[in-house]
Scaffold this motif. Structure first.
Motif, PDB file in Angstrom:
ATOM      1  N   ARG A  78     -15.817   3.387   5.273  1.00  0.00           N
ATOM      2  CA  ARG A  78     -15.135   2.676   6.259  1.00  0.00           C
ATOM      3  C   ARG A  78     -13.885   1.797   5.883  1.00  0.00           C
ATOM      4  N   TRP A  79     -13.279   2.348   4.586  1.00  0.00           N
ATOM      5  CA  TRP A  79     -12.094   1.881   4.285  1.00  0.00           C
ATOM      6  C   TRP A  79     -10.850   2.504   5.024  1.00  0.00           C
ATOM      7  N   ILE A  80     -10.717   2.447   6.137  1.00  0.00           N
ATOM      8  CA  ILE A  80      -9.892   3.170   6.941  1.00  0.00           C
ATOM      9  C   ILE A  80      -8.301   2.930   6.486  1.00  0.00           C
ATOM     10  N   ARG A  81      -7.483   4.065   6.438  1.00  0.00           N
ATOM     11  CA  ARG A  81      -6.263   3.652   6.068  1.00  0.00           C
ATOM     12  C   ARG A  81      -5.309   4.045   7.432  1.00  0.00           C
ATOM     13  N   LYS A  82      -4.157   3.504   7.405  1.00  0.00           N
ATOM     14  CA  LYS A  82      -3.122   3.562   8.335  1.00  0.00           C
ATOM     15  C   LYS A  82      -3.712   2.938   9.716  1.00  0.00           C
ATOM     16  N   VAL A  83      -4.362   1.858   9.586  1.00  0.00           N
ATOM     17  CA  VAL A  83      -5.192   1.119  10.726  1.00  0.00           C
ATOM     18  C   VAL A  83      -4.018   0.933  12.002  1.00  0.00           C
ATOM     19  N   THR A  84      -4.475   1.251  13.332  1.00  0.00           N
ATOM     20  CA  THR A  84      -3.487   1.233  14.162  1.00  0.00           C
ATOM     21  C   THR A  84      -4.167   0.210  15.500  1.00  0.00           C
ATOM     22  N   SER A  85      -5.363   0.156  15.200  1.00  0.00           N
ATOM     23  CA  SER A  85      -6.241  -0.744  16.535  1.00  0.00           C
ATOM     24  C   SER A  85      -7.426  -1.244  16.110  1.00  0.00           C
ATOM     25  N   ILE A  86      -7.789  -2.400  16.722  1.00  0.00           N
ATOM     26  CA  ILE A  86      -9.037  -2.859  16.575  1.00  0.00           C
ATOM     27  C   ILE A  86      -9.510  -3.361  18.068  1.00  0.00           C
ATOM     28  N   ASP A  87     -10.561  -2.967  18.358  1.00  0.00           N
ATOM     29  CA  ASP A  87     -11.301  -2.857  19.526  1.00  0.00           C
ATOM     30  C   ASP A  87     -12.618  -3.327  19.499  1.00  0.00           C
ATOM     31  N   VAL A  88     -12.895  -4.595  20.261  1.00  0.00           N
ATOM     32  CA  VAL A  88     -14.131  -5.427  20.250  1.00  0.00           C
ATOM     33  C   VAL A  88     -14.824  -5.000  21.388  1.00  0.00           C
ATOM     34  N   ARG A  89     -16.026  -4.321  21.447  1.00  0.00           N
ATOM     35  CA  ARG A  89     -16.835  -3.866  22.600  1.00  0.00           C
ATOM     36  C   ARG A  89     -18.358  -4.572  22.679  1.00  0.00           C
ATOM     37  N   LEU A 125       0.863  -1.017   0.109  1.00  0.00           N
ATOM     38  CA  LEU A 125       0.034  -0.093  -0.057  1.00  0.00           C
ATOM     39  C   LEU A 125       0.954   1.305   0.113  1.00  0.00           C
ATOM     40  N   PRO A 126       0.646   2.330  -0.696  1.00  0.00           N
ATOM     41  CA  PRO A 126       1.284   3.469  -0.623  1.00  0.00           C
ATOM     42  C   PRO A 126       1.348   4.266   0.790  1.00  0.00           C
ATOM     43  N   ALA A 127       2.389   4.729   1.135  1.00  0.00           N
ATOM     44  CA  ALA A 127       2.485   5.304   2.565  1.00  0.00           C
ATOM     45  C   ALA A 127       1.302   6.133   2.936  1.00  0.00           C
ATOM     46  N   GLU A 128       0.466   6.876   2.015  1.00  0.00           N
ATOM     47  CA  GLU A 128      -0.688   7.759   2.682  1.00  0.00           C
ATOM     48  C   GLU A 128      -1.697   6.939   2.851  1.00  0.00           C
ATOM     49  N   ALA A 129      -1.634   5.491   2.450  1.00  0.00           N
ATOM     50  CA  ALA A 129      -2.807   4.604   2.863  1.00  0.00           C
ATOM     51  C   ALA A 129      -2.616   3.534   3.852  1.00  0.00           C
ATOM     52  N   GLY A 130      -1.306   3.032   3.854  1.00  0.00           N
ATOM     53  CA  GLY A 130      -0.787   1.782   4.708  1.00  0.00           C
ATOM     54  C   GLY A 130      -0.381   2.211   5.906  1.00  0.00           C
ATOM     55  N   PRO A 131       0.452   1.232   6.485  1.00  0.00           N
ATOM     56  CA  PRO A 131       0.738   0.030   5.868  1.00  0.00           C
ATOM     57  C   PRO A 131      -0.327  -0.741   5.799  1.00  0.00           C
ATOM     58  N   TYR A 132      -1.544  -0.638   6.648  1.00  0.00           N
ATOM     59  CA  TYR A 132      -2.685  -1.407   6.624  1.00  0.00           C
ATOM     60  C   TYR A 132      -3.831  -0.645   6.580  1.00  0.00           C
ATOM     61  N   ARG A 133      -4.795  -1.092   5.773  1.00  0.00           N
ATOM     62  CA  ARG A 133      -5.966  -0.397   5.208  1.00  0.00           C
ATOM     63  C   ARG A 133      -7.108  -1.307   5.472  1.00  0.00           C
ATOM     64  N   ILE A 134      -8.516  -1.032   6.041  1.00  0.00           N
ATOM     65  CA  ILE A 134      -9.529  -2.050   5.774  1.00  0.00           C
ATOM     66  C   ILE A 134     -10.262  -1.741   4.660  1.00  0.00           C
ATOM     67  N   ILE A 135     -10.678  -2.796   3.767  1.00  0.00           N
ATOM     68  CA  ILE A 135     -11.112  -3.034   2.705  1.00  0.00           C
ATOM     69  C   ILE A 135     -12.628  -3.485   2.732  1.00  0.00           C
ATOM     70  N   VAL A 136     -13.491  -2.780   2.390  1.00  0.00           N
ATOM     71  CA  VAL A 136     -15.266  -3.305   2.558  1.00  0.00           C
ATOM     72  C   VAL A 136     -15.544  -3.493   1.181  1.00  0.00           C
TER      73      VAL A 136
END
Length: 163
Positions: free
Chosen positions: A149-160, A130-141
């Motif tokens: 909801r295609w979140i770029r630069k994902v850092t955390s996933i929290d289950v509530r 992924l390009p630097a402005e989108a990554g290193p991780y991105r949610i794809i829906v």
């Protein structure tokens, strides 16, 4: 090499190192899980990857590769599959980006026992990182009309749990 050229080169080199180190950040999975996780880039790279084709904001189809979000949740011990009944149906996931942008998903919309749609934590597009402005991780829906909801630069996933 002159002293000023060497200084500029050193600054550029250090800047590149800082940018590279900030690019490959770990992802945390926490909340209503049996085991909170901090996944390093090497951990994520070693996991089995799946590919989906989806239209991005540019309206063109792209091939995204990554880890199904539900697989990451299973690894952390979130309620999935047959456990998703009764009050477990009120659990949801908040994915957060480096800039604090957030998106919400219900657990059933991530689980293959409830849906045919595969939501990915992608690390590549069209065979490239992924390009630097989108990554290193991105949610794809895939198949959403708007990729909000295609979140770029994902850092955390929290289950509530909705109470």
């Amino acid at each position: 090499m002159s002293r000023s050229s060497l200084s500029r080169f050193t600054l550029l080199f250090l800047g590149a190192l800082i940018a590279a180190s900030s690019y490959a950040q770990p992802i945390t999975i926490s909340g209503e899980v049996t085991k909170s996780l901090t996944l390093q880039p090497a951990d994520l790279k070693a996991m089995p990857h799946t590919t989906v084709t989806a239209k991005d904001r540019d309206g063109k189809e792209h091939s995204y590769a990554g880890i199904p979000l539900v697989d990451l949740l299973k690894q952390a011990g979130a309620s999935t599959g047959g456990e998703l009944r009764g009050e477990n149906l009120a659990k949801y996931v908040i994915v957060t980006a480096a800039d604090s942008y957030k998106a919400l998903f219900s657990l059933p919309e991530l689980d293959p026992e409830f849906t045919n749609r595969m939501i990915l934590l992608a690390d590549s597009v069209d065979g490239m990182p992924l390009p630097a402005e989108a990554g290193p991780y991105r949610i794809i829906v895939p198949d959403e009309k708007k990729p909000t909801r295609w979140i770029r630069k994902v850092t955390s996933i929290d289950v509530r749990f909705a109470k």
